[in-house]
Design a protein around this motif. Structure first.
Motif, PDB file in Angstrom:
ATOM      1  N   PRO A   1       1.157  -1.085  -0.201  1.00 56.08           N
ATOM      2  CA  PRO A   1      -0.097  -0.222  -0.501  1.00 56.08           C
ATOM      3  C   PRO A   1       0.990   1.394   0.411  1.00 56.08           C
ATOM      4  O   PRO A   1       0.075   2.219  -0.155  1.00 56.08           O
ATOM      5  CB  PRO A   1      -0.379  -0.121   1.362  1.00 56.08           C
ATOM      6  N   HIS A   2       2.611   0.885  -0.168  1.00 56.76           N
ATOM      7  CA  HIS A   2       2.986   2.703   0.467  1.00 56.76           C
ATOM      8  C   HIS A   2       4.524   2.891  -0.524  1.00 56.76           C
ATOM      9  O   HIS A   2       4.836   3.359   0.257  1.00 56.76           O
ATOM     10  CB  HIS A   2       3.428   2.608   1.908  1.00 56.76           C
ATOM     11  N   ALA A   3       4.138   1.452  -1.551  1.00 57.26           N
ATOM     12  CA  ALA A   3       5.406   1.526  -2.382  1.00 57.26           C
ATOM     13  C   ALA A   3       5.168   0.549  -3.703  1.00 57.26           C
ATOM     14  O   ALA A   3       3.748   0.097  -3.999  1.00 57.26           O
ATOM     15  CB  ALA A   3       6.375  -0.076  -1.570  1.00 57.26           C
ATOM     16  N   ILE A   4       5.989   1.400  -4.565  1.00 54.65           N
ATOM     17  CA  ILE A   4       5.018   0.848  -6.043  1.00 54.65           C
ATOM     18  C   ILE A   4       6.790   0.856  -6.623  1.00 54.65           C
ATOM     19  O   ILE A   4       8.400   0.995  -6.207  1.00 54.65           O
ATOM     20  CB  ILE A   4       4.996   1.752  -6.790  1.00 54.65           C
TER      21      ILE A   4
ATOM     22  N   MET B   1       2.135 -11.817  -8.834  1.00 53.02           N
ATOM     23  CA  MET B   1       1.574 -11.457  -7.305  1.00 53.02           C
ATOM     24  C   MET B   1       1.851  -9.946  -7.179  1.00 53.02           C
ATOM     25  O   MET B   1       3.436  -9.595  -7.190  1.00 53.02           O
ATOM     26  CB  MET B   1       1.890 -12.173  -6.246  1.00 53.02           C
ATOM     27  N   THR B   2       1.781  -9.066  -5.701  1.00 50.31           N
ATOM     28  CA  THR B   2       2.876  -8.188  -4.426  1.00 50.31           C
ATOM     29  C   THR B   2       2.367  -9.262  -3.742  1.00 50.31           C
ATOM     30  O   THR B   2       2.049  -9.141  -3.025  1.00 50.31           O
ATOM     31  CB  THR B   2       1.529  -7.173  -5.743  1.00 50.31           C
ATOM     32  N   ALA B   3       3.244  -8.167  -3.071  1.00 50.95           N
ATOM     33  CA  ALA B   3       3.755  -8.603  -2.099  1.00 50.95           C
ATOM     34  C   ALA B   3       2.376  -7.885  -0.713  1.00 50.95           C
ATOM     35  O   ALA B   3       2.100  -6.954  -0.805  1.00 50.95           O
ATOM     36  CB  ALA B   3       5.146  -7.789  -1.284  1.00 50.95           C
TER      37      ALA B   3
END
Length: 97
Positions: free
Chosen positions: A24-27, A95-97
């Protein structure tokens, strides 16, 4: 938020970059490298990495050496622009962390 989304979309469209939300805080922004797709063996190794297996366990399962596993992970990381084996496994399956 919509201005940020517009900027990120323009990065993708104008510069050929891949923009992914990894939390939610990183791309994560990487270069799109269409010519460098994963081999079947690299994909198989990353699938086992995603299951939490060590290089030794993967080597035994695939009947290859641990050094060969290490090399497949290294090659896949480079192709995916991943910082580590876990990120490579996540990116390879969208997938994302």
């Amino acid at each position: 938020m919509s201005r940020l989304r517009e900027l990120l979309e323009s990065l993708s469209a104008d510069y050929g970059l891949v923009v992914q939300a990894v939390s939610p805080h990183a791309i994560l922004i990487t270069e799109h490298r269409e010519e460098e797709s994963l081999t079947k063996r690299e994909s198989a190794v990353l699938r086992l990495v995603a299951q939490g297996l060590t290089n030794g366990q993967i080597a035994r399962r695939l009947e290859i050496s641990p050094r060969t596993v290490e090399k497949h992970v290294e090659n896949a990381r480079g192709k995916l622009g991943a910082a580590n084996r876990t990120e490579a496994a996540l990116l390879s399956y969208g997938m994302t962390a």
